[in-house]
Design a protein around this motif. Structure first.
Motif, PDB file in Angstrom:
ATOM      1  N   ASP A 155     -31.131  13.087   1.801  1.00 19.27           N
ATOM      2  CA  ASP A 155     -29.809  13.892   1.608  1.00 19.27           C
ATOM      3  C   ASP A 155     -29.731  14.759   0.392  1.00 19.27           C
ATOM      4  OD1 ASP A 155     -29.660  11.930  -0.553  1.00 19.27           O
ATOM      5  OD2 ASP A 155     -27.542  12.537  -0.761  1.00 19.27           O
ATOM      6  N   GLU A 163     -21.627  18.806   1.945  1.00 17.93           N
ATOM      7  CA  GLU A 163     -23.144  18.985   2.424  1.00 17.93           C
ATOM      8  C   GLU A 163     -23.166  18.759   3.767  1.00 17.93           C
ATOM      9  OE1 GLU A 163     -26.996  19.916   2.362  1.00 17.93           O
ATOM     10  OE2 GLU A 163     -25.291  20.396   1.225  1.00 17.93           O
ATOM     11  N   LEU A 164     -22.508  17.641   4.504  1.00 11.47           N
ATOM     12  CA  LEU A 164     -22.674  17.536   5.789  1.00 11.47           C
ATOM     13  C   LEU A 164     -21.977  18.758   6.562  1.00 11.47           C
ATOM     14  CD1 LEU A 164     -22.921  15.819   8.604  1.00 11.47           C
ATOM     15  CD2 LEU A 164     -20.701  14.954   8.275  1.00 11.47           C
ATOM     16  N   LEU A 167     -24.726  21.615   6.521  1.00 12.61           N
ATOM     17  CA  LEU A 167     -25.842  21.388   7.274  1.00 12.61           C
ATOM     18  C   LEU A 167     -25.420  21.260   8.616  1.00 12.61           C
ATOM     19  CD1 LEU A 167     -28.655  20.347   7.077  1.00 12.61           C
ATOM     20  CD2 LEU A 167     -28.146  17.995   7.266  1.00 12.61           C
ATOM     21  N   VAL A 168     -24.096  21.310   9.262  1.00 10.69           N
ATOM     22  CA  VAL A 168     -23.873  21.410  10.710  1.00 10.69           C
ATOM     23  C   VAL A 168     -24.089  22.998  10.961  1.00 10.69           C
ATOM     24  CG1 VAL A 168     -21.852  21.391  12.164  1.00 10.69           C
ATOM     25  CG2 VAL A 168     -22.390  19.177  10.758  1.00 10.69           C
ATOM     26  N   ARG A 171     -27.449  23.540  11.454  1.00  9.51           N
ATOM     27  CA  ARG A 171     -28.098  23.309  12.927  1.00  9.51           C
ATOM     28  C   ARG A 171     -27.467  24.046  13.830  1.00  9.51           C
ATOM     29  NH1 ARG A 171     -24.982  19.882  16.387  1.00  9.51           N
ATOM     30  NH2 ARG A 171     -26.551  18.633  17.760  1.00  9.51           N
ATOM     31  N   HIS A 203     -28.632  16.461  11.177  1.00 16.35           N
ATOM     32  CA  HIS A 203     -27.737  16.005  10.199  1.00 16.35           C
ATOM     33  C   HIS A 203     -27.629  14.317  10.203  1.00 16.35           C
ATOM     34  CE1 HIS A 203     -26.124  16.323  14.224  1.00 16.35           C
ATOM     35  NE2 HIS A 203     -24.858  16.450  13.818  1.00 16.35           N
ATOM     36  N   ARG A 204     -28.371  13.476  10.903  1.00 16.55           N
ATOM     37  CA  ARG A 204     -28.364  12.243  11.126  1.00 16.55           C
ATOM     38  C   ARG A 204     -28.210  11.601   9.576  1.00 16.55           C
ATOM     39  NH1 ARG A 204     -33.744  10.415  14.368  1.00 16.55           N
ATOM     40  NH2 ARG A 204     -32.498   8.485  14.026  1.00 16.55           N
ATOM     41  N   GLN A 206     -27.301  12.804   6.788  1.00  9.86           N
ATOM     42  CA  GLN A 206     -26.132  13.297   6.031  1.00  9.86           C
ATOM     43  C   GLN A 206     -24.844  12.694   6.653  1.00  9.86           C
ATOM     44  OE1 GLN A 206     -26.914  15.248   3.245  1.00  9.86           O
ATOM     45  NE2 GLN A 206     -24.838  14.583   2.825  1.00  9.86           N
ATOM     46  N   ILE A 207     -24.832  12.072   7.918  1.00 13.63           N
ATOM     47  CA  ILE A 207     -23.866  11.528   8.584  1.00 13.63           C
ATOM     48  C   ILE A 207     -23.457  10.251   7.867  1.00 13.63           C
ATOM     49  CG2 ILE A 207     -23.259  10.157  10.552  1.00 13.63           C
ATOM     50  CD1 ILE A 207     -24.428  12.482  12.105  1.00 13.63           C
ATOM     51  N   LEU A 249     -17.748  15.848  14.503  1.00 10.38           N
ATOM     52  CA  LEU A 249     -19.141  16.071  15.309  1.00 10.38           C
ATOM     53  C   LEU A 249     -19.075  15.399  16.479  1.00 10.38           C
ATOM     54  CD1 LEU A 249     -21.182  14.654  12.188  1.00 10.38           C
ATOM     55  CD2 LEU A 249     -20.524  16.947  12.575  1.00 10.38           C
TER      56      LEU A 249
END
Length: 456
Positions: A155, A163-164, A167-168, A171, A203-204, A206-207, A249
């Motif tokens: 992360d 941050e999620l 990052l989305v 992506r 983002h796996r 960070q999820i 998401l």
């Protein structure tokens, strides 16, 4: 073992960077050269292993106050620069961090004759505390039910929820540009599948980090005599932002794959069999876009509805009514997944259906599990009653036939008439992520290395 895994991480990183930025600069030595970026990761891994030889443990909190330790597991830091270009200049850091320097000072400092060593070491500890050098290691970061919001693998950033969201955006941008430019010349186009997987699931990890905010707990490895020994619940507003960000998401638009990409995810050519880097397909030999959406949605819902997390939510609300309640969490899941349809047309409605199916799968599985305590089970059952009433209304939010299908599954659970008879095909497991590319004969190597690191 670590040498072998290191070479596989080069492959994983190269796939990530080829998916994000294409292959045009591969081998050029430029800042966005996938080869150079993957080697930068290996340089950090080498320092990480030297740290273990010196006796240093993993510090999975170091990424929350800068990039403060090679003993963390780093995620590549890719940002969106001026003009919408992806910026890879700071993908991986160089050199050791502030935590590493502190840990080595504590372990290896030679004090002058006459120094009270215990007092000098205590001074180093307090110096680290004043500098904000937080430490969270494996046992508080790796378990599925881990509660520490700053103990995360792969992360970035001081706020996992923010941050999620960042990052989305990365992506989304990379997916909007994905195509044949992400594959080397003269390679089979079908191999874009391997390149696309780490982008779709970018983002796996960070999820997982953001989910720890919900029902999370901030604590230290305190000892008697420390000034701060309390375990603290997290800011309720932060937890609600985490829940909202996670449920964003599973919106159909976030799970959808553009037609231009799907046309390039060809069946495997002669000589290229299936492998574990690919998304499982119920539509083989075609790429299963709806199945991929189900896998990603299930990844999110698994974290939101994680059993230990839900138990903490109940207890934290019991002790402080400003904390989110489990009823609130489950109600928000129902509202976002079943009640507020955001599907844009028939194409996304199929994705919406599989999201609803995997959500119901998770709720039913938890509600019938003997390992889930009664304070969670009773609220899950209450929410299933609420969902049944929603689906049975004069104007159900879903297509009548599908609403009837879901109601039937709920009814079979609630009246206990057909235990186990309502099972449906579960969402496929996602391809491996840390690292991908392991052949079956390397599983024992990976397991052995993980166990060895866990003993350090």
């Amino acid at each position: 073992g670590h040498v072998t895994l290191g070479s596989l991480r080069v492959r994983q990183d190269r796939l990530i960077f080829e998916a994000l930025g294409g292959v045009a600069e591969s081998g050029s030595g430029a800042p966005d050269d996938p080869v150079e970026l993957a080697l930068a990761r290996i340089r950090q891994l080498s320092a990480h292993e030297v740290g273990h030889t010196l006796g240093l443990a993993h510090n999975f909190a170091a990424s929350t106050y800068g990039r403060a330790s090679v003993m963390d597991y780093p995620a590549p830091l890719v940002t969106i620069g001026d003009g919408g270009a992806l910026d890879f200049a700071a993908a991986y850091d160089v050199g050791v961090g502030a935590w590493d320097v502190h840990a080595v000072r504590y372990a290896y400092s030679q004090f002058p004759a006459g120094t009270d060593e215990e007092q000098a070491l205590e001074h180093l500890v307090r110096e680290a505390e004043r500098g904000g050098l937080r430490f969270v290691t494996d046992a508080d970061a790796r378990p599925a039910g881990a509660a520490h919001p700053w103990g995360n693998l792969w992360d970035n950033g001081s706020d996992p929820v923010a941050e999620l969201a960042r990052l989305v955006e990365v992506r989304r941008l990379a997916m909007s540009r994905f195509g044949v430019a992400n594959l080397g010349t003269d390679r089979p186009v079908a191999l874009l599948h391997e390149t696309f997987v780490p982008l779709y699931f970018l983002h796996r990890f960070q999820i997982l980090a953001a989910a720890k905010v919900l029902g999370g707990l901030d604590y230290r490895y305190a000892v008697q005599g420390d000034s701060d020994v309390a375990a603290r619940r997290l800011d309720p507003a932060w937890q609600r932002r985490a829940l909202a960000g996670l449920l964003d998401l599973v919106e159909p638009a976030e799970l959808e794959i553009d037609e231009a990409i799907l046309e390039l995810l060809l069946p495997r050519p002669f000589g290229y069999g299936p492998n574990r880097e690919l998304v499982a397909s119920e539509a083989a030999p075609a790429f299963d876009a709806v199945g991929a959406a189900a896998t990603l949605a299930d990844m999110v819902l698994e974290q939101v509805l994680q059993p230990e997390r839900l138990v903490r939510v109940v207890d934290h609300h019991r002790r402080d009514e400003t904390q989110p309640s489990l009823g609130e969490v489950l109600g928000e899941v129902t509202r976002r997944v079943f009640e507020d349809s955001r599907a844009a047309g028939r194409r996304q409605q199929e994705i919406e259906r599989v999201v609803q199916s995997v959500t119901l799968d998770r709720m039913l599985s938890l509600a019938r599990s003997t390992a889930v305590p009664v304070q969670v089970q009773c609220r899950l059952e209450a929410e299933l009653h609420n969902l049944d009433r929603l689906l049975s209304g004069a104007e159900p939010p879903l297509e009548p036939a599908y609403a009837a299908h879901l109601r039937g599954r709920i009814a079979r659970f609630l009246d206990r008439s057909e235990v186990g008879a309502d099972s449906v095909a579960a969402a496929a497991e996602p391809p491996p992520g840390q690292p991908i590319g392991l052949a079956p004969w390397l599983h024992s190597i990976e397991s052995g290395c993980s166990q060895a690191e866990g003993r350090r």
